[in-house]
Design an enzyme around this catalytic site. Sequence first.
Site, short mmCIF file in Angstrom:
data_model
loop_
_atom_site.label_atom_id
_atom_site.label_comp_id
_atom_site.label_asym_id
_atom_site.label_seq_id
_atom_site.Cartn_x
_atom_site.Cartn_y
_atom_site.Cartn_z
N LYS A 101 -5.64 1.71 -17.37
CA LYS A 101 -4.63 0.78 -16.84
C LYS A 101 -3.71 1.74 -15.71
O LYS A 101 -3.81 3.06 -15.73
CB LYS A 101 -3.68 0.81 -18.04
CG LYS A 101 -2.48 -0.19 -17.76
CD LYS A 101 -1.65 -0.36 -19.08
CE LYS A 101 -0.35 -1.25 -18.84
NZ LYS A 101 0.27 -1.41 -20.21
N SER A 104 1.17 -6.03 -21.22
CA SER A 104 1.11 -5.66 -19.95
C SER A 104 -0.49 -5.19 -19.59
O SER A 104 -0.57 -5.03 -18.48
CB SER A 104 2.15 -4.55 -19.74
OG SER A 104 1.87 -3.60 -20.44
N SER A 123 1.70 -4.32 -25.94
CA SER A 123 0.89 -4.47 -24.75
C SER A 123 -0.67 -4.13 -24.55
O SER A 123 -1.35 -4.28 -23.66
CB SER A 123 1.88 -3.55 -23.67
OG SER A 123 2.82 -4.43 -23.14
#
Lengths: 455, 455
Positions: free
Chosen positions: A80, A153, A177
């Site tokens: 990420k 996210s 997330s």
Amino acid sequence: MIDPANLDITGTAEALAAGDFTAEDLLRAYLARIERYEAGMNCFITLLEEPALEQARASDARRAKGERLSPLDGIPIALKDNIDLAGVPTTNGMARFRTPVRDAAITQRLRDAGAVFLGKVNMHEGALGATTNNPHHGAAQNPWRPGFTPGGSSGGSAVAVAAGFCAGALGTDTMGSVRLPASYCGLVGLKATQGLISTRGVVPLSYGLDHVGPICRSSRDLSLMLAILVGHDPESTESIHPHRALRTKGVTLQGLRFSVPLNLAAVACGPGIRENFEAHLAALERQGAVQVDLRFPTQDCTGTRRAGLLISEAEAGHALEAELLAHPDDFSDEFRQNLEYGRSAPAHRLVAAQRQLLTVGQRARKLFDEVDLLLLPTAPQAAFSHSDKAPVNQADFTQWANHSGCPALSLPCGLSPDGMPLGLQLLGQHRADRRLLAMAELIEPLLPELPMPAL
Amino acid sequence: MIDPANLDITGTAEALAAGDFTAEDLLRAYLARIERYEAGMNCFITLLEEPALEQARASDARRAKGERLSPLDGIPIALKDNIDLAGVPTTNGMARFRTPVRDAAITQRLRDAGAVFLGKVNMHEGALGATTNNPHHGAAQNPWRPGFTPGGSSGGSAVAVAAGFCAGALGTDTMGSVRLPASYCGLVGLKATQGLISTRGVVPLSYGLDHVGPICRSSRDLSLMLAILVGHDPESTESIHPHRALRTKGVTLQGLRFSVPLNLAAVACGPGIRENFEAHLAALERQGAVQVDLRFPTQDCTGTRRAGLLISEAEAGHALEAELLAHPDDFSDEFRQNLEYGRSAPAHRLVAAQRQLLTVGQRARKLFDEVDLLLLPTAPQAAFSHSDKAPVNQADFTQWANHSGCPALSLPCGLSPDGMPLGLQLLGQHRADRRLLAMAELIEPLLPELPMPAL
């Protein structure tokens, strides 16, 4: 050659060890899929083709000499884009942010394990939201249905695995997330006990609620990844010693005591969510598990979610202060306004929010005096269209593991009436991560197996 | 009969056990001193003569049957007036605050140990300050010199012991509020490892920095009190399990590694402070202790003190919110304004302060990788006149133990050129409270013995 897009990390490691393919073959197979499908996915912010090829070849050279660093040696992993990889930009899902000179603690652990860094992937801007409809890097697409959100996210991390671009990715989880995109994309995702996996070198959203966690295809992969990621980090203020987190006692479903800690009838759930969930409870009871009537200290998911949001906005507003002042245009208006709201809130509101979550979290941990496992749907809905407004309650079931610090994971558990993946969330006792994973490995075979999505 | 005003708790317990006097005799001797000297001390907010007599007689009855509950059975203890005693008003040093129906966790522990509750004593208003010049309850007087501060915020607790009204008292310490009055009044005072002694039922100033601690006459008394006060409190969010805090390995001065973690030459110290301190360092070195050159992560005592103040004002402003809104006149203007300042500060300032102290505290704890003990004067000055403005830096040497959570104590170590008591502060490793107390018992005999102050 076996198609690596169908394998989990454990299976890939076995195939590499057996010589079914090399790390370079594996990477090239993934790169071919990325070449073919990335335009429709919008997964990568930075694809690291050349460095990854070098790392794959180095892994093959080690393997040829019988010097495998870990089961992960030679296996591509996506990060990420709020996790530092030395020399590569970290955008944090913003227009730009920083180029770190040093790896995050967990990136270093992956590097030491021989992982191949495939790239940095899309995310909700600043990790503050759960759609990954990113204003700077575009909307990441759910591999199960074009135009639909992969969740967030850590949306790009889930897309990378679900689209078969790699077998494992790292995300971060402040209110859900990691688990939400895992659920929306038919994958497994783990948020370990708070502090067990270092967050040093990860852009903060909330210092106390942030966690790093893996998104993979199987619960055995979560165990493999956890073993590599865990470790006390003396440089991190949030890091804890592993202690009993890594011990497992014999776990069986027979006699296992579980509870559903919220009244789901009082929560607005999407079609099929409750029915799917209740079917799995019944299956567990058929295996001898015992449902106990216990509830979280409050049903007020909205109040605790808003407390978590205020803390995140104030703390991220502090963490990103220098960038807010120097480069306000690197933030979308919405994200900047959210941070300014948190920054300027009166301190007593922040204190109240912190106390609320501390109290709720502590009381939630106490439930494990009486049960082994808490079960909830991972999300109150399946993935939705990017053109729909995001439901406000996406994180209402996942947030509790962040407030309490307890380990939690999501397992794929079937499809909604509309054909989108659903997730079953398991919450375990604080610092009993291995026991939670052992339970997950027993429960996983009871759940319907999902195919790869057709891209 | 032996004069109990000269005895420490341990000596008093021995005299009670030997039948030198009864608990009722003991209490009556204290009450006679209180009758005679209280007007000049302004120590008590609530004196509990009748209930204390009942408790003393009950203790004598137990003792007659050979059923002593603990060494503390029958011994009068004074409580700072921010600690709940069921049925007795807790003023928190304000005009009024609440009358609790339930004991604080530590009050219950004292009760279970057979302690006699002598009364609730004066304190700096809301514990936010270190002079105990209280606008509602009058200025507590230092038994060593009329008109001088006993320090604070637990000023009344130190006055009670120094004036010979009892042999032990409880105070609270958020930035130094147990150790400072102990130092100013020629007594010992302990702030144990954060979370080791429950703060449930104590009015909060700062949730993370608050500690309860004893003020007594000898370091052996601190050990006795700690054993009674320690215990995991499942109802408290801040409580920790004792773990190694209560283990002691062999401790000797020979080879003991210590450090002075601030450059005292750069701090404004009162007359004689540095000279007194350095003489004790030399004495320790003559015993074979080894000074190591190590410093706290910053010399910026002002910055960390202000961070602690902002946190305290915001958190106390949250904790006292209902009273602020309903009864603003129960607060002095200054105290109310300080709380309003903290309440309304922008949240990002509070986050910055919290992060600053977390980082500083964590780095301070790391010093114990290399030393056994940190030494500082307890305060940069001796007690001063109530008519003088309080020095801003009173807590500059004590605050570090609150930021780090490490145990710390103050030992009386001589007199200033002006004849007022001075304190030597010992800081020990986090959760190694017993080891710190063992060091204190070795160092105490090297320090000059102070007489009782002449009232």
